[in-house]
Design a protein around this motif. Structure first.
Motif, PDB file in Angstrom:
ATOM      1  N   TRP A   9     105.611  43.200  74.322  1.00 30.91           N
ATOM      2  CA  TRP A   9     106.123  41.924  74.814  1.00 30.91           C
ATOM      3  C   TRP A   9     105.350  41.460  76.052  1.00 30.91           C
ATOM      4  CZ3 TRP A   9     112.120  43.162  74.869  1.00 30.91           C
ATOM      5  CH2 TRP A   9     112.553  43.371  73.550  1.00 30.91           C
ATOM      6  N   HIS A  10     104.994  42.398  76.916  1.00 27.04           N
ATOM      7  CA  HIS A  10     104.254  42.093  78.154  1.00 27.04           C
ATOM      8  C   HIS A  10     104.962  41.008  78.970  1.00 27.04           C
ATOM      9  CE1 HIS A  10     100.674  44.589  77.490  1.00 27.04           C
ATOM     10  NE2 HIS A  10     100.820  44.304  76.206  1.00 27.04           N
ATOM     11  N   LEU A  11     106.253  41.206  79.183  1.00 30.42           N
ATOM     12  CA  LEU A  11     107.025  40.218  79.934  1.00 30.42           C
ATOM     13  C   LEU A  11     106.422  40.033  81.329  1.00 30.42           C
ATOM     14  CD1 LEU A  11     110.692  41.208  78.982  1.00 30.42           C
ATOM     15  CD2 LEU A  11     109.155  39.574  77.853  1.00 30.42           C
ATOM     16  N   GLY A  12     106.242  38.776  81.712  1.00 34.75           N
ATOM     17  CA  GLY A  12     105.668  38.461  83.017  1.00 34.75           C
ATOM     18  C   GLY A  12     104.182  38.176  82.989  1.00 34.75           C
ATOM     19  N   ARG A  13     103.549  38.390  81.846  1.00 35.34           N
ATOM     20  CA  ARG A  13     102.111  38.153  81.759  1.00 35.34           C
ATOM     21  C   ARG A  13     101.813  36.652  81.796  1.00 35.34           C
ATOM     22  NH1 ARG A  13      98.114  41.902  78.734  1.00 35.34           N
ATOM     23  NH2 ARG A  13      96.125  40.948  79.255  1.00 35.34           N
ATOM     24  N   ASP A 193      90.887  41.788  73.453  1.00 35.72           N
ATOM     25  CA  ASP A 193      90.450  41.905  74.843  1.00 35.72           C
ATOM     26  C   ASP A 193      91.582  42.185  75.820  1.00 35.72           C
ATOM     27  OD1 ASP A 193      87.921  41.336  73.947  1.00 35.72           O
ATOM     28  OD2 ASP A 193      87.981  39.213  74.517  1.00 35.72           O
ATOM     29  N   SER A 194      92.826  41.964  75.404  1.00 39.25           N
ATOM     30  CA  SER A 194      93.945  42.055  76.346  1.00 39.25           C
ATOM     31  C   SER A 194      94.611  43.427  76.372  1.00 39.25           C
ATOM     32  CB  SER A 194      94.991  40.985  76.008  1.00 39.25           C
ATOM     33  OG  SER A 194      95.410  41.108  74.671  1.00 39.25           O
ATOM     34  N   GLU A 195      94.066  44.394  75.646  1.00 39.21           N
ATOM     35  CA  GLU A 195      94.647  45.740  75.628  1.00 39.21           C
ATOM     36  C   GLU A 195      93.957  46.612  76.667  1.00 39.21           C
ATOM     37  OE1 GLU A 195      94.983  44.945  70.891  1.00 39.21           O
ATOM     38  OE2 GLU A 195      93.386  46.192  71.730  1.00 39.21           O
ATOM     39  N   HIS A 221     100.694  49.074  71.085  1.00 39.26           N
ATOM     40  CA  HIS A 221      99.490  49.110  71.917  1.00 39.26           C
ATOM     41  C   HIS A 221      98.473  48.092  71.436  1.00 39.26           C
ATOM     42  CE1 HIS A 221      96.329  50.113  74.640  1.00 39.26           C
ATOM     43  NE2 HIS A 221      95.519  50.491  73.670  1.00 39.26           N
ATOM     44  N   LEU A 222      98.079  48.118  70.164  1.00 38.85           N
ATOM     45  CA  LEU A 222      97.148  47.121  69.653  1.00 38.85           C
ATOM     46  C   LEU A 222      97.906  45.826  69.352  1.00 38.85           C
ATOM     47  CD1 LEU A 222      94.846  49.235  67.301  1.00 38.85           C
ATOM     48  CD2 LEU A 222      94.596  48.733  69.747  1.00 38.85           C
ATOM     49  N   SER A 244      90.661  36.354  72.263  1.00 40.14           N
ATOM     50  CA  SER A 244      90.239  37.186  71.135  1.00 40.14           C
ATOM     51  C   SER A 244      91.342  37.301  70.085  1.00 40.14           C
ATOM     52  CB  SER A 244      89.841  38.585  71.625  1.00 40.14           C
ATOM     53  OG  SER A 244      90.960  39.264  72.175  1.00 40.14           O
ATOM     54  N   GLU A 245      92.562  36.882  70.424  1.00 40.80           N
ATOM     55  CA  GLU A 245      93.689  36.923  69.492  1.00 40.80           C
ATOM     56  C   GLU A 245      93.973  35.556  68.881  1.00 40.80           C
ATOM     57  OE1 GLU A 245      97.092  39.036  71.311  1.00 40.80           O
ATOM     58  OE2 GLU A 245      95.661  39.729  72.816  1.00 40.80           O
ATOM     59  N   ALA A 246      93.046  34.611  69.067  1.00 38.29           N
ATOM     60  CA  ALA A 246      93.283  33.238  68.611  1.00 38.29           C
ATOM     61  C   ALA A 246      93.540  33.156  67.110  1.00 38.29           C
ATOM     62  CB  ALA A 246      92.109  32.350  68.997  1.00 38.29           C
ATOM     63  N   THR A 247      92.951  34.046  66.343  1.00 40.56           N
ATOM     64  CA  THR A 247      93.118  33.997  64.877  1.00 40.56           C
ATOM     65  C   THR A 247      94.256  34.874  64.370  1.00 40.56           C
ATOM     66  OG1 THR A 247      91.472  35.755  64.583  1.00 40.56           O
ATOM     67  CG2 THR A 247      90.672  33.479  64.555  1.00 40.56           C
TER      68      THR A 247
END
Length: 395
Positions: A9-13, A193-195, A221-222, A244-247
């Motif tokens: 979730w990465h809450l706060g990102r 790229d965000s991992e 994780h991924l 990098s996750e645009a697709t």
């Protein structure tokens, strides 16, 4: 038995300069609605609930709101901590939360203490393995080495021992884990790229065979939803956290676990897409004037300029036409080898590990590469520095 698998979730990102709290709030509402409409028996959250070890106040408020919504579902929620979370902070109050059906697994010592569920086919034991930093948990888990493979193997040994001793025998098993897992030798999974890199201790990834014998493995994780094996899956993150996750098609994973010995049936349920991400490249004058780019004016953009030199005030000029230009890169056009300038330091180190950079520095400084003993010493120093940073985050 039906599970809803989610993670990261990465809450706060933030996404570059943009606040994602409203989008994360909309996702959590969608998660709760999906769990209710799909009549799930449990929700599995595979780590990286927060984006930072010390989360922002807005992130904490959002998590608190989510906990109340999840508790109202009246189904078990099993969560683990990821490598972005502070396990100690996230685990505060876990015994109280368990009374409301929310089971937080943040301590490696509890990895073999399952949440026990039951359906028409019999019992299901759900185990949570929090992210395991090898050098910090090796002793606690009595692992053979300070590596990702060794500590995960030690955790799974404990889980298999619990399953073997459980009465009546034959319980189906589910494991939630946060790790970099690959199908096997020569086979890869999709990264973004965000991992955060997990390579402390040498090799970051482990083979899926460490989970042999488990009926379903819910991984985090991924950030791309993907299959590792028939029984081992990443749900991926609910939102894109890098261009990098645009697709990616972000989703929740619906898992139906039926009779013992039967592979689970999976369905990916799309998540709301709050913003359109696009990547574009070209000369700045073309990007600012060509009608073909009008459809990008409301998108979140990563722009790569191919001008010979980086144009003056490029970002400000781009934002006049594309207000949500969030990332600007400059890729010089190809120049024949005889006319090429010396690569910049940034270009020379791009994509290289910390160990490679350190070895190159020594080779440049004294004219010879590090010896095997020096190579080992450098790896230990890099690992120690990284562990020190992780320990600071947990204080």
């Amino acid at each position: 038995m039906r599970f809803l698998h989610t993670s990261d979730w990465h809450l706060g990102r933030r996404f570059h300069s943009e606040d994602l709290i409203p989008a994360q709030e909309a996702f959590l509402d969608h998660l709760v609605d999906t769990a209710r409409t799909e009549s799930v028996d449990a929700v599995l959250v595979a780590g990286d609930i927060y984006d930072r070890a010390i989360p922002s106040l807005d992130a904490v408020r959002l998590f608190n709101r989510a906990l109340h919504q999840l508790a109202d579902l009246d189904v078990p929620i099993i969560m683990i901590s990821g490598n972005h979370d502070s396990a100690h902070r996230l685990g505060i109050g876990s015994s109280l939360f368990a009374r409301a059906g929310i089971h937080l697994r943040t301590d490696p010592a509890t990895c073999d203490a399952p949440v026990l569920l039951e359906d028409a086919h019999g019992p299901v034991a759900v185990y949570g393995i929090p992210y395991l930093e090898p050098s910090m948990v090796r002793t606690q888990l009595e692992a053979d080495a300070a590596s990702h493979h060794a500590v995960l193997t030690a955790a799974l040994d404990r889980i298999h021992a619990d399953l073997t001793n459980r009465q009546p025998p034959g319980a189906r098993s589910v494991v939630i884990a946060h790790a970099f897992v690959t199908p096997g030798t020569g086979q890869n999974v999709e990264e973004s790229d965000s991992e955060r890199d997990l390579s402390v201790g040498g090799v970051a990834h482990v083979g899926a065979d460490v989970f042999d014998g488990i009926d379903y493995v819910a991984l985090g994780h991924l950030h791309g939803p993907q299959k590792v094996t028939d029984r081992v899956h990443y749900s991926g993150s609910p939102l894109a956290y890098s261009f990098s996750e645009a697709t990616h098609t972000k989703s929740l994973t619906l898992v139906d676990l039926t009779a013992p010995g039967t592979a689970p049936a999976l369905k990916r349920l799309p998540c709301p897409k709050p913003h359109r991400l696009e990547r574009i490249e070209g000369l700045i004058d073309d990007l600012l004037t060509l009608p073909a780019h009008e459809h990008l004016e409301d998108a979140w953009l990563e722009v790569t300029l191919t001008d010979t030199a980086l144009p003056f005030e490029a970002m400000a000029r781009l934002r006049r036409r594309f207000p949500h230009t969030l990332s600007l890169k400059h890729q010089r056009p190809f120049i024949p080898a005889q006319a090429t300038d010396t690569p910049t330091y940034t270009e020379r180190i791009q994509g290289r590990s910390e160990l490679d950079i350190a070895c190159d520095f020594i080779a440049d400084l004294r004219g010879t590469a590090p010896t095997p003993d020096e190579h080992t010493l450098l790896q230990k120093a890099i690992d120690a520095a990284r562990v020190n940073e992780l320990q600071k985050e947990t204080v």
